[in-house]
Write an enzyme that holds these catalytic residues in place. Structure first.
Site, PDB file in Angstrom:
ATOM      1  N   ASP A  47       1.707   8.608  -2.458  1.00 42.69           N
ATOM      2  CA  ASP A  47       0.655   9.182  -3.301  1.00 42.69           C
ATOM      3  C   ASP A  47      -0.660   9.242  -2.537  1.00 42.69           C
ATOM      4  OD1 ASP A  47      -0.249   9.734  -6.316  1.00 42.69           O
ATOM      5  OD2 ASP A  47      -1.785   8.507  -5.341  1.00 42.69           O
ATOM      6  N   TYR A  52      -8.946  11.247  -0.485  1.00 40.23           N
ATOM      7  CA  TYR A  52      -8.716  10.020   0.302  1.00 40.23           C
ATOM      8  C   TYR A  52      -8.934  10.256   1.795  1.00 40.23           C
ATOM      9  CZ  TYR A  52      -6.247   8.559  -4.000  1.00 40.23           C
ATOM     10  OH  TYR A  52      -5.904   8.275  -5.290  1.00 40.23           O
ATOM     11  N   LYS A  77      -3.622  15.448  -4.472  1.00 37.94           N
ATOM     12  CA  LYS A  77      -4.471  15.761  -5.635  1.00 37.94           C
ATOM     13  C   LYS A  77      -5.616  16.680  -5.234  1.00 37.94           C
ATOM     14  CE  LYS A  77      -3.577  10.993  -7.017  1.00 37.94           C
ATOM     15  NZ  LYS A  77      -3.695  10.173  -5.796  1.00 37.94           N
ATOM     16  N   HIS A 110      -7.312  15.721 -10.047  1.00 35.38           N
ATOM     17  CA  HIS A 110      -7.737  14.327  -9.866  1.00 35.38           C
ATOM     18  C   HIS A 110      -8.521  13.773 -11.065  1.00 35.38           C
ATOM     19  CE1 HIS A 110      -8.224  11.501  -6.175  1.00 35.38           C
ATOM     20  NE2 HIS A 110      -8.154  10.796  -7.276  1.00 35.38           N
TER      21      HIS A 110
HETATM   22  N1  LIG Z   1      -5.728   9.192  -9.629  1.00 33.24           N
HETATM   23  C1  LIG Z   1      -6.717   8.365  -9.463  1.00 33.24           C
HETATM   24  O1  LIG Z   1      -7.850   8.608  -9.909  1.00 33.24           O
HETATM   25  C2  LIG Z   1      -6.481   7.093  -8.724  1.00 33.24           C
HETATM   26  C3  LIG Z   1      -7.467   6.109  -8.711  1.00 33.24           C
HETATM   27  C4  LIG Z   1      -7.202   4.914  -8.025  1.00 33.24           C
HETATM   28  C5  LIG Z   1      -5.992   4.754  -7.378  1.00 33.24           C
HETATM   29  N2  LIG Z   1      -5.047   5.751  -7.386  1.00 33.24           N
HETATM   30  C6  LIG Z   1      -3.744   5.594  -6.685  1.00 33.24           C
HETATM   31  O2  LIG Z   1      -3.171   4.344  -7.054  1.00 33.24           O
HETATM   32  C7  LIG Z   1      -2.891   3.608  -5.861  1.00 33.24           C
HETATM   33  C8  LIG Z   1      -2.939   2.110  -6.139  1.00 33.24           C
HETATM   34  O3  LIG Z   1      -4.184   1.720  -6.639  1.00 33.24           O
HETATM   35  P1  LIG Z   1      -5.248   0.877  -5.789  1.00 33.24           P
HETATM   36  O4  LIG Z   1      -5.139   1.235  -4.355  1.00 33.24           O
HETATM   37  O5  LIG Z   1      -6.552   1.063  -6.450  1.00 33.24           O
HETATM   38  O6  LIG Z   1      -4.923  -0.616  -6.018  1.00 33.24           O
HETATM   39  P2  LIG Z   1      -3.669  -1.600  -6.282  1.00 33.24           P
HETATM   40  O7  LIG Z   1      -2.414  -1.044  -5.753  1.00 33.24           O
HETATM   41  O8  LIG Z   1      -3.784  -1.979  -7.711  1.00 33.24           O
HETATM   42  O9  LIG Z   1      -4.128  -2.850  -5.423  1.00 33.24           O
HETATM   43  C9  LIG Z   1      -4.327  -2.743  -4.038  1.00 33.24           C
HETATM   44  C10 LIG Z   1      -5.056  -4.000  -3.571  1.00 33.24           C
HETATM   45  O10 LIG Z   1      -4.211  -5.131  -3.727  1.00 33.24           O
HETATM   46  C11 LIG Z   1      -3.921  -5.707  -2.452  1.00 33.24           C
HETATM   47  N3  LIG Z   1      -2.468  -5.999  -2.462  1.00 33.24           N
HETATM   48  C12 LIG Z   1      -1.453  -5.124  -2.581  1.00 33.24           C
HETATM   49  N4  LIG Z   1      -0.268  -5.746  -2.607  1.00 33.24           N
HETATM   50  C13 LIG Z   1      -0.531  -7.063  -2.510  1.00 33.24           C
HETATM   51  C14 LIG Z   1       0.278  -8.215  -2.476  1.00 33.24           C
HETATM   52  N5  LIG Z   1       1.612  -8.133  -2.559  1.00 33.24           N
HETATM   53  N6  LIG Z   1      -0.323  -9.426  -2.348  1.00 33.24           N
HETATM   54  C15 LIG Z   1      -1.674  -9.526  -2.272  1.00 33.24           C
HETATM   55  N7  LIG Z   1      -2.493  -8.461  -2.296  1.00 33.24           N
HETATM   56  C16 LIG Z   1      -1.930  -7.235  -2.412  1.00 33.24           C
HETATM   57  C17 LIG Z   1      -4.291  -4.660  -1.421  1.00 33.24           C
HETATM   58  O11 LIG Z   1      -4.786  -5.275  -0.257  1.00 33.24           O
HETATM   59  P3  LIG Z   1      -4.349  -4.842   1.244  1.00 33.24           P
HETATM   60  O12 LIG Z   1      -4.311  -3.351   1.312  1.00 33.24           O
HETATM   61  O13 LIG Z   1      -5.427  -5.445   2.087  1.00 33.24           O
HETATM   62  O14 LIG Z   1      -3.009  -5.464   1.469  1.00 33.24           O
HETATM   63  C18 LIG Z   1      -5.432  -3.936  -2.128  1.00 33.24           C
HETATM   64  O15 LIG Z   1      -6.651  -4.646  -1.982  1.00 33.24           O
HETATM   65  C19 LIG Z   1      -3.961   4.113  -4.903  1.00 33.24           C
HETATM   66  O16 LIG Z   1      -3.724   3.729  -3.568  1.00 33.24           O
HETATM   67  C20 LIG Z   1      -3.898   5.581  -5.177  1.00 33.24           C
HETATM   68  O17 LIG Z   1      -2.778   6.154  -4.547  1.00 33.24           O
HETATM   69  C21 LIG Z   1      -5.284   6.911  -8.053  1.00 33.24           C
END
Ligand SMILES: NC(=O)c1ccc[n+]([C@@H]2O[C@H](COP(=O)([O-])OP(=O)(O)OC[C@H]3O[C@@H](n4cnc5c(N)ncnc54)[C@H](OP(=O)(O)O)[C@@H]3O)[C@@H](O)[C@H]2O)c1
Length: 274
Positions: A47, A52, A77, A110
């Protein structure tokens, strides 16, 4: 259930239930390495988004992964500044160019930019009919945005990607989406990392010999939402996909759902300024 498990979208396209998110992953080595690690670990869904600024790294990783294009599910997106009919078509071409792909599996709006998202959607419908995208959907649409879009859409959105985690379970919107055959995809499933110290989830994780991240992602699968955790660390990428050898009980699922506080980590889609 396993890593290759899919959910069927309204048009029959199979979308993987677990994907790899790359928000805040830097273009270049960080994006290339993390996406390659994810594909190596068995993820088949990636994704990304124009916003990004890592579509080039994602595309490079896909190419170098050695996995056949048709065996992967790539989402990107359309960014807010490009909303509108012609600008969407141009932005889509630019995303494909950066990804070095000739189609994407899922193209998402988005954010619901008022006054523009309907024209944008007409361009999405064209891309879909021209078979340049296998499925189309939105992100961050409240029920009222979906209703407004569907009023004169020819094709209803197949996916709504929304902020969703144990402190924001989105039950009313999930119900509306289920009734309208729109698959819900959870962004920031780990609350952008903020939920990983939650003591209630930690207790459940300890009982299963799993991490808090694994329990939350397993909860996503068991409540029936697609989930896309992000990490730039190989061991966490592997860990986040290792959620198919245990099951939460109904009580545990209910306990995690009960942590809901309607608390966002990101902006409310009715009130964003970008
Ligand atoms: N459509 C939208 O508006 C929108 C908005 C936000 C996000 N998204 C999508 O959703 C995806 C996920 O959301 P997100 O990136 O905000 O956050 P997330 O997946 O909820 O959390 C990621 C965070 O958690 C840490 N992490 C991940 N796995 C871990 C584990 N097993 N143990 C400890 N820490 C861990 C990562 O650190 P490290 O990377 O340092 O390991 C990072 O800081 C995004 O990457 C994006 O593709 C979409």
């Amino acid at each position: 259930m396993n890593l290759k498990d899919t959910v069927k979208l309204a048009n029959g396209v199979e979308m993987p239930r677990l994907g790899f998110g790359v928000w805040k992953v830097k273009d270049g080595d960080e994006a290339v390495n993390s996406v390659k690690w994810a594909i190596e670990a068995g993820y088949i869904s990636i994704d990304t988004a124009a916003a990004y600024k890592n579509e080039e790294g994602v595309g490079q990783a896909i190419k170098e992964s050695g996995v056949k294009r048709e065996d992967l599910f790539v989402t990107t997106k359309l960014w807010n500044a490009e909303q509108g009919y012609e600008s969407t078509l141009a932005a889509f071409d630019e995303s494909l160019r950066k990804l070095e792909l000739d189609y994407v599996d899922l193209y998402l709006i988005h954010w619901p930019v008022e006054g523009k998202f309907k024209d944008t959607w007409r361009a999405f419908e064209k891309l879909y009919k021209d078979k340049r995208v296998r499925a189309i959907g939105v992100c961050n649409f409240h029920e009222h945005h979906l209703k407004e879009l569907m009023e004169d859409a020819e094709i209803a959105p197949m996916v709504n990607q929304i902020e969703l985690h144990p402190q924001l379970t989105q039950e009313p919107l999930r119900k509306f989406c289920a009734e309208n055959n729109i698959v819900v995809e959870a962004w920031s499933p780990l609350g952008n990392g903020k939920l990983l110290a939650n003591p209630e989830i930690k207790a459940i994780a300890d009982a299963h010999g799993k991490s808090v991240a694994q329990v939350i992602l397993r909860w996503d699968l068991q409540i029936g939402v697609v989930t896309i955790p992000k990490s730039v660390h190989q061991e966490r990428i592997i860990q986040n996909a290792d959620i198919f050898d245990f099951e939460l009980t109904e009580e545990e699922v209910a306990k995690i759902s009960g942590l809901n506080k309607d608390e966002r980590t990101g902006p409310d889609p009715d009130n964003f300024n970008f």
